[in-house]
Design an enzyme around this catalytic site. Sequence first.
Site, PDB file in Angstrom:
ATOM      1  N   HIS A  48       1.790   0.307 -13.777  1.00  0.00           N
ATOM      2  CA  HIS A  48       2.581  -0.910 -14.004  1.00  0.00           C
ATOM      3  C   HIS A  48       4.061  -0.558 -13.863  1.00  0.00           C
ATOM      4  CE1 HIS A  48       3.251  -4.967 -15.413  1.00  0.00           C
ATOM      5  NE2 HIS A  48       4.210  -4.499 -16.184  1.00  0.00           N
TER       6      HIS A  48
ATOM      7  N   ASP B  20      -2.710  -5.154 -18.540  1.00  0.00           N
ATOM      8  CA  ASP B  20      -1.683  -4.214 -18.990  1.00  0.00           C
ATOM      9  C   ASP B  20      -1.766  -3.830 -20.460  1.00  0.00           C
ATOM     10  OD1 ASP B  20      -0.639  -4.368 -16.371  1.00  0.00           O
ATOM     11  OD2 ASP B  20       0.545  -6.119 -16.908  1.00  0.00           O
TER      12      ASP B  20
ATOM     13  N   ASN C 110       1.873   3.016  -2.605  1.00  0.00           N
ATOM     14  CA  ASN C 110       1.275   3.921  -3.589  1.00  0.00           C
ATOM     15  C   ASN C 110      -0.073   4.437  -3.103  1.00  0.00           C
ATOM     16  OD1 ASN C 110       3.051   4.342  -5.807  1.00  0.00           O
ATOM     17  ND2 ASN C 110       2.725   2.225  -6.434  1.00  0.00           N
TER      18      ASN C 110
ATOM     19  N   LEU D 297      -3.915  -7.113  -8.025  1.00  0.00           N
ATOM     20  CA  LEU D 297      -3.465  -8.238  -8.840  1.00  0.00           C
ATOM     21  C   LEU D 297      -4.566  -9.027  -9.533  1.00  0.00           C
ATOM     22  CD1 LEU D 297      -0.609  -9.566  -6.531  1.00  0.00           C
ATOM     23  CD2 LEU D 297      -0.494  -7.904  -8.395  1.00  0.00           C
TER      24      LEU D 297
ATOM     25  N   ASN E 292      -4.517   2.091 -13.983  1.00  0.00           N
ATOM     26  CA  ASN E 292      -3.593   1.183 -13.307  1.00  0.00           C
ATOM     27  C   ASN E 292      -2.182   1.729 -13.484  1.00  0.00           C
ATOM     28  OD1 ASN E 292      -2.684  -1.254 -12.028  1.00  0.00           O
ATOM     29  ND2 ASN E 292      -2.128  -2.056 -14.035  1.00  0.00           N
TER      30      ASN E 292
ATOM     31  N   GLY F  79       0.769  -1.237   0.000  1.00  0.00           N
ATOM     32  CA  GLY F  79       0.000   0.000   0.000  1.00  0.00           C
ATOM     33  C   GLY F  79       0.800   1.287   0.000  1.00  0.00           C
TER      34      GLY F  79
END
Length: 190
Positions: free
Chosen positions: A102, A143, A14, A83, A100, A12
């Site tokens: 990556h 992605d 971010n 995930l 998202n 966590g």
Amino acid sequence: MLNIMIFASGSGTNAENIIKHFSNSDLARVSCVLTNNPNAGVIARAEKMNIPVRAFSKTDMKSEEFSTFLKENADFIVLAGFLLMVPKAIISEFHGRMINIHPALLPKYGGKGMYGMHVHQAVVENREKESGITIHYVNEHYDEGAIIFQKAVTLSDSDSPEDVAAKIHRLEQENFPMIIENLLKELNAG
């Protein structure tokens, strides 16, 4: 005031950074952190900052109740180390309002199973000269959503996967909240 919901599965860092960034904002606030991992570090981080946390299962995520909860309470969804594949119905409902991050320069090192240290290990094994972050919209494929932002960092031959992870983490901390803010300003203006 726009409501941001953060989906996270891990420690966590971010999520915490995003919560701090918007804590005094007139534009948006993080209204809830959602996690599929009842042992995730993000839970303690969010609770420490007085942000509600909701744990859920993969089955819950596909339920009408979960979908309704999101529709009624979220203006924007941020996946920050999440995930699981998001169900198509939620992706459709939040088209253009779900992003998202990556830890690589997509399309390299993306797809199922490519997350965290798995990515950094692959980058080192392939002797890449750079890596970075990609912030992208979420679609039905891991992605592969439209890229919003990328930032690269130079790697050295002596960098370990842990060194790469530290460099990527700095990029995430420096850039992710500002990109979210810019997208929310556009959303608010539209």
